[in-house]
Scaffold this motif. Structure first.
Motif, PDB file in Angstrom:
ATOM      1  N   ALA A 294       0.838  -1.207   0.000  1.00 58.43           N
ATOM      2  CA  ALA A 294       0.000   0.000   0.000  1.00 58.43           C
ATOM      3  C   ALA A 294       0.870   1.252   0.000  1.00 58.43           C
ATOM      4  CB  ALA A 294      -0.928  -0.012   1.217  1.00 58.43           C
ATOM      5  N   ASN A 295       1.948   1.217   0.751  1.00 55.49           N
ATOM      6  CA  ASN A 295       2.865   2.356   0.792  1.00 55.49           C
ATOM      7  C   ASN A 295       3.537   2.579  -0.560  1.00 55.49           C
ATOM      8  OD1 ASN A 295       4.452   4.411   2.347  1.00 55.49           O
ATOM      9  ND2 ASN A 295       6.152   3.068   1.773  1.00 55.49           N
ATOM     10  N   GLN A 296       3.858   1.487  -1.271  1.00 52.16           N
ATOM     11  CA  GLN A 296       4.537   1.603  -2.562  1.00 52.16           C
ATOM     12  C   GLN A 296       3.639   2.194  -3.647  1.00 52.16           C
ATOM     13  OE1 GLN A 296       7.788   0.930  -3.511  1.00 52.16           O
ATOM     14  NE2 GLN A 296       8.185   0.776  -1.316  1.00 52.16           N
ATOM     15  N   VAL A 297       2.344   1.900  -3.594  1.00 43.96           N
ATOM     16  CA  VAL A 297       1.446   2.421  -4.633  1.00 43.96           C
ATOM     17  C   VAL A 297       0.883   3.790  -4.272  1.00 43.96           C
ATOM     18  CG1 VAL A 297       0.816   0.112  -5.421  1.00 43.96           C
ATOM     19  CG2 VAL A 297      -0.582   1.217  -3.669  1.00 43.96           C
ATOM     20  N   TRP A 298       1.029   4.190  -3.024  1.00 46.45           N
ATOM     21  CA  TRP A 298       0.514   5.487  -2.570  1.00 46.45           C
ATOM     22  C   TRP A 298       1.247   6.624  -3.283  1.00 46.45           C
ATOM     23  CZ3 TRP A 298      -3.073   8.191  -0.140  1.00 46.45           C
ATOM     24  CH2 TRP A 298      -2.760   9.413   0.435  1.00 46.45           C
ATOM     25  N   HIS A 299       0.516   7.393  -4.086  1.00 47.05           N
ATOM     26  CA  HIS A 299       1.063   8.536  -4.815  1.00 47.05           C
ATOM     27  C   HIS A 299       2.296   8.154  -5.634  1.00 47.05           C
ATOM     28  CE1 HIS A 299      -0.963  11.771  -2.055  1.00 47.05           C
ATOM     29  NE2 HIS A 299      -1.819  11.102  -2.804  1.00 47.05           N
ATOM     30  N   ASN A 300       2.288   6.957  -6.196  1.00 49.94           N
ATOM     31  CA  ASN A 300       3.378   6.530  -7.076  1.00 49.94           C
ATOM     32  C   ASN A 300       3.086   7.080  -8.472  1.00 49.94           C
ATOM     33  OD1 ASN A 300       5.196   5.117  -8.749  1.00 49.94           O
ATOM     34  ND2 ASN A 300       5.268   3.398  -7.309  1.00 49.94           N
ATOM     35  N   HIS A 301       3.929   7.997  -8.929  1.00 46.53           N
ATOM     36  CA  HIS A 301       3.672   8.683 -10.195  1.00 46.53           C
ATOM     37  C   HIS A 301       4.214   7.919 -11.398  1.00 46.53           C
ATOM     38  CE1 HIS A 301       2.142  12.083  -7.971  1.00 46.53           C
ATOM     39  NE2 HIS A 301       3.262  12.146  -7.265  1.00 46.53           N
ATOM     40  N   ASN A 302       4.913   6.821 -11.152  1.00 48.75           N
ATOM     41  CA  ASN A 302       5.362   5.965 -12.247  1.00 48.75           C
ATOM     42  C   ASN A 302       4.251   4.955 -12.523  1.00 48.75           C
ATOM     43  OD1 ASN A 302       6.549   3.649 -13.636  1.00 48.75           O
ATOM     44  ND2 ASN A 302       8.528   4.642 -13.291  1.00 48.75           N
ATOM     45  N   ALA A 303       3.548   5.142 -13.625  1.00 45.56           N
ATOM     46  CA  ALA A 303       2.354   4.335 -13.900  1.00 45.56           C
ATOM     47  C   ALA A 303       2.678   2.846 -13.977  1.00 45.56           C
ATOM     48  CB  ALA A 303       1.698   4.800 -15.198  1.00 45.56           C
ATOM     49  N   HIS A 304       3.812   2.499 -14.590  1.00 49.15           N
ATOM     50  CA  HIS A 304       4.175   1.087 -14.742  1.00 49.15           C
ATOM     51  C   HIS A 304       4.466   0.456 -13.384  1.00 49.15           C
ATOM     52  CE1 HIS A 304       5.736  -2.561 -16.518  1.00 49.15           C
ATOM     53  NE2 HIS A 304       6.895  -2.392 -15.893  1.00 49.15           N
ATOM     54  N   ASN A 305       5.237   1.146 -12.556  1.00 52.48           N
ATOM     55  CA  ASN A 305       5.556   0.609 -11.235  1.00 52.48           C
ATOM     56  C   ASN A 305       4.319   0.534 -10.347  1.00 52.48           C
ATOM     57  OD1 ASN A 305       8.197   0.399 -12.020  1.00 52.48           O
ATOM     58  ND2 ASN A 305       8.910   2.213 -10.916  1.00 52.48           N
ATOM     59  N   ALA A 306       3.444   1.533 -10.466  1.00 53.50           N
ATOM     60  CA  ALA A 306       2.215   1.519  -9.675  1.00 53.50           C
ATOM     61  C   ALA A 306       1.339   0.329 -10.058  1.00 53.50           C
ATOM     62  CB  ALA A 306       1.450   2.823  -9.868  1.00 53.50           C
ATOM     63  N   GLU A 307       1.248   0.043 -11.361  1.00 51.00           N
ATOM     64  CA  GLU A 307       0.441  -1.100 -11.792  1.00 51.00           C
ATOM     65  C   GLU A 307       1.030  -2.404 -11.280  1.00 51.00           C
ATOM     66  OE1 GLU A 307      -1.386  -3.135 -15.846  1.00 51.00           O
ATOM     67  OE2 GLU A 307      -0.797  -1.040 -15.807  1.00 51.00           O
ATOM     68  N   ARG A 308       2.352  -2.516 -11.288  1.00 52.21           N
ATOM     69  CA  ARG A 308       2.990  -3.704 -10.717  1.00 52.21           C
ATOM     70  C   ARG A 308       2.628  -3.869  -9.244  1.00 52.21           C
ATOM     71  NH1 ARG A 308       9.342  -3.747 -12.599  1.00 52.21           N
ATOM     72  NH2 ARG A 308       9.143  -5.204 -14.358  1.00 52.21           N
ATOM     73  N   GLY A 309       2.623  -2.746  -8.519  1.00 50.88           N
ATOM     74  CA  GLY A 309       2.303  -2.800  -7.098  1.00 50.88           C
ATOM     75  C   GLY A 309       0.867  -3.227  -6.843  1.00 50.88           C
ATOM     76  N   TRP A 310      -0.076  -2.677  -7.615  1.00 56.55           N
ATOM     77  CA  TRP A 310      -1.477  -3.066  -7.454  1.00 56.55           C
ATOM     78  C   TRP A 310      -1.690  -4.526  -7.836  1.00 56.55           C
ATOM     79  CZ3 TRP A 310      -4.669  -0.583  -4.549  1.00 56.55           C
ATOM     80  CH2 TRP A 310      -4.559   0.799  -4.391  1.00 56.55           C
ATOM     81  N   LEU A 311      -0.995  -4.976  -8.871  1.00 53.10           N
ATOM     82  CA  LEU A 311      -1.101  -6.373  -9.285  1.00 53.10           C
ATOM     83  C   LEU A 311      -0.610  -7.301  -8.179  1.00 53.10           C
ATOM     84  CD1 LEU A 311      -1.676  -8.420 -11.589  1.00 53.10           C
ATOM     85  CD2 LEU A 311       0.683  -8.067 -12.350  1.00 53.10           C
ATOM     86  N   LEU A 312       0.511  -6.949  -7.556  1.00 55.39           N
ATOM     87  CA  LEU A 312       1.052  -7.781  -6.486  1.00 55.39           C
ATOM     88  C   LEU A 312       0.163  -7.732  -5.250  1.00 55.39           C
ATOM     89  CD1 LEU A 312       3.234  -9.621  -5.427  1.00 55.39           C
ATOM     90  CD2 LEU A 312       4.634  -7.609  -4.899  1.00 55.39           C
ATOM     91  N   LEU A 313      -0.419  -6.573  -4.964  1.00 51.20           N
ATOM     92  CA  LEU A 313      -1.342  -6.475  -3.835  1.00 51.20           C
ATOM     93  C   LEU A 313      -2.548  -7.384  -4.051  1.00 51.20           C
ATOM     94  CD1 LEU A 313      -2.232  -5.193  -1.169  1.00 51.20           C
ATOM     95  CD2 LEU A 313      -3.163  -3.270  -2.483  1.00 51.20           C
ATOM     96  N   ALA A 314      -3.098  -7.372  -5.259  1.00 50.34           N
ATOM     97  CA  ALA A 314      -4.233  -8.246  -5.563  1.00 50.34           C
ATOM     98  C   ALA A 314      -3.830  -9.713  -5.453  1.00 50.34           C
ATOM     99  CB  ALA A 314      -4.765  -7.947  -6.963  1.00 50.34           C
ATOM    100  N   ALA A 315      -2.609 -10.042  -5.893  1.00 49.44           N
ATOM    101  CA  ALA A 315      -2.135 -11.426  -5.799  1.00 49.44           C
ATOM    102  C   ALA A 315      -2.011 -11.860  -4.342  1.00 49.44           C
ATOM    103  CB  ALA A 315      -0.794 -11.569  -6.517  1.00 49.44           C
ATOM    104  N   CYS A 316      -1.510 -10.979  -3.491  1.00 47.36           N
ATOM    105  CA  CYS A 316      -1.404 -11.305  -2.068  1.00 47.36           C
ATOM    106  C   CYS A 316      -2.783 -11.538  -1.460  1.00 47.36           C
ATOM    107  CB  CYS A 316      -0.683 -10.187  -1.321  1.00 47.36           C
ATOM    108  SG  CYS A 316       1.095 -10.093  -1.648  1.00 47.36           S
ATOM    109  N   LEU A 317      -3.755 -10.715  -1.858  1.00 43.46           N
ATOM    110  CA  LEU A 317      -5.111 -10.877  -1.333  1.00 43.46           C
ATOM    111  C   LEU A 317      -5.786 -12.129  -1.887  1.00 43.46           C
ATOM    112  CD1 LEU A 317      -6.270  -7.149  -1.504  1.00 43.46           C
ATOM    113  CD2 LEU A 317      -5.632  -8.458   0.541  1.00 43.46           C
TER     114      LEU A 317
END
Length: 245
Positions: free
Chosen positions: A37-60
């Motif tokens: 959650a901290n990594q995707v918070w206000h992450n302005h790099n769209a590619h890195n943010a998408e990776r973070g959300w994808l991994l968060l969903a995978a963890c859930l």
């Protein structure tokens, strides 16, 4: 998340490793989710943010947060989820929270997500199994990461008109001449993930009932055999077959 040299299957393997850490070490689960959650918070790099959300969903897809974190995390993904991951993470988190209410705060899968889960999460799509019964009936059965063997079998039985007696059924998978049967309260996609993981992957011990001469006869629980074909085709090599028992 920011490694430019990771692509495709490498990302999935690293993601599975992180999920596996949460599966084997319950005390790390909240920390992993909070860090993502901290990594995707206000992450302005769209590619890195998408990776973070994808991994968060995978963890859930693999483990539930504790009761100290779950409502705060649900608020976070509801307010800040990007590019379709808001709904994906909401659904995964609510499914995980529901399972935690049934089984306790330690609710978790045995194995990390399957290839099918990674693909559908990336595409923000739902999962369904094309089911072919041995009597010739064919239909699609929707599933999600937290679907249990009993739930999937029960959905099929009710769809076929069985109003009572649908509890207690479960799922088995055939791989060549080997059968693996799943306890009804365990998760359907763990059967597939167990097959997909690399040989040296630090997996947990599974408690599937494995036999080489077909599903065990004479056991107390009722069974039916339903072949699941198309959805798993991309993951299963020739000779592998997923069945409901």
């Amino acid at each position: 998340m920011g490694d430019p040299h990771l692509h495709g299957a490498q990302e999935d393997v690293l993601g599975n490793y992180i999920v596996q850490k949460g599966l084997t070490m319950p005390e790390l689960r909240d920390e992993i989710l909070a860090q993502l959650a901290n990594q995707v918070w206000h992450n302005h790099n769209a590619h890195n943010a998408e990776r973070g959300w994808l991994l968060l969903a995978a963890c859930l897809s693999g483990f539930a947060p504790s009761s100290r974190l779950d409502k705060f995390l649900l608020k976070f993904v509801s307010d800040y989820g990007q590019n379709g991951f808001q709904a994906v993470c909401q659904h995964r988190l609510m499914q995980a929270m529901g399972r935690a209410q049934q089984q306790g705060s330690g609710a978790a899968r045995t194995f990390p997500p399957t290839q099918l889960e990674w693909i559908t999460t990336h595409e923000k799509a739902n999962m369904a199994l094309d089911v072919s019964c041995f009597n010739g009936d064919q239909f699609s059965c929707p599933v999600h990461s937290w679907s249990t063997g009993e739930e999937v079998a029960g959905d099929i039985l009710r769809h076929r008109g069985l109003a009572e007696g649908w509890r207690g059924w479960t799922v088995a998978m055939k791989n060549g001449v080997q059968w693996a049967e799943l306890a009804g309260h365990d998760y359907v996609l763990d059967l597939v993930s167990d097959l997909e993981l690399l040989r040296d992957f630090p997996r947990q011990k599974s408690y599937f009932i494995v036999g080489t001469e077909g599903p065990m006869a004479g056991r107390g629980c009722p069974r039916m055999w339903v072949a699941m074909w198309a959805t798993f085709t991309q993951m299963a090599s020739p000779g592998q077959q997923v069945l409901l028992a």
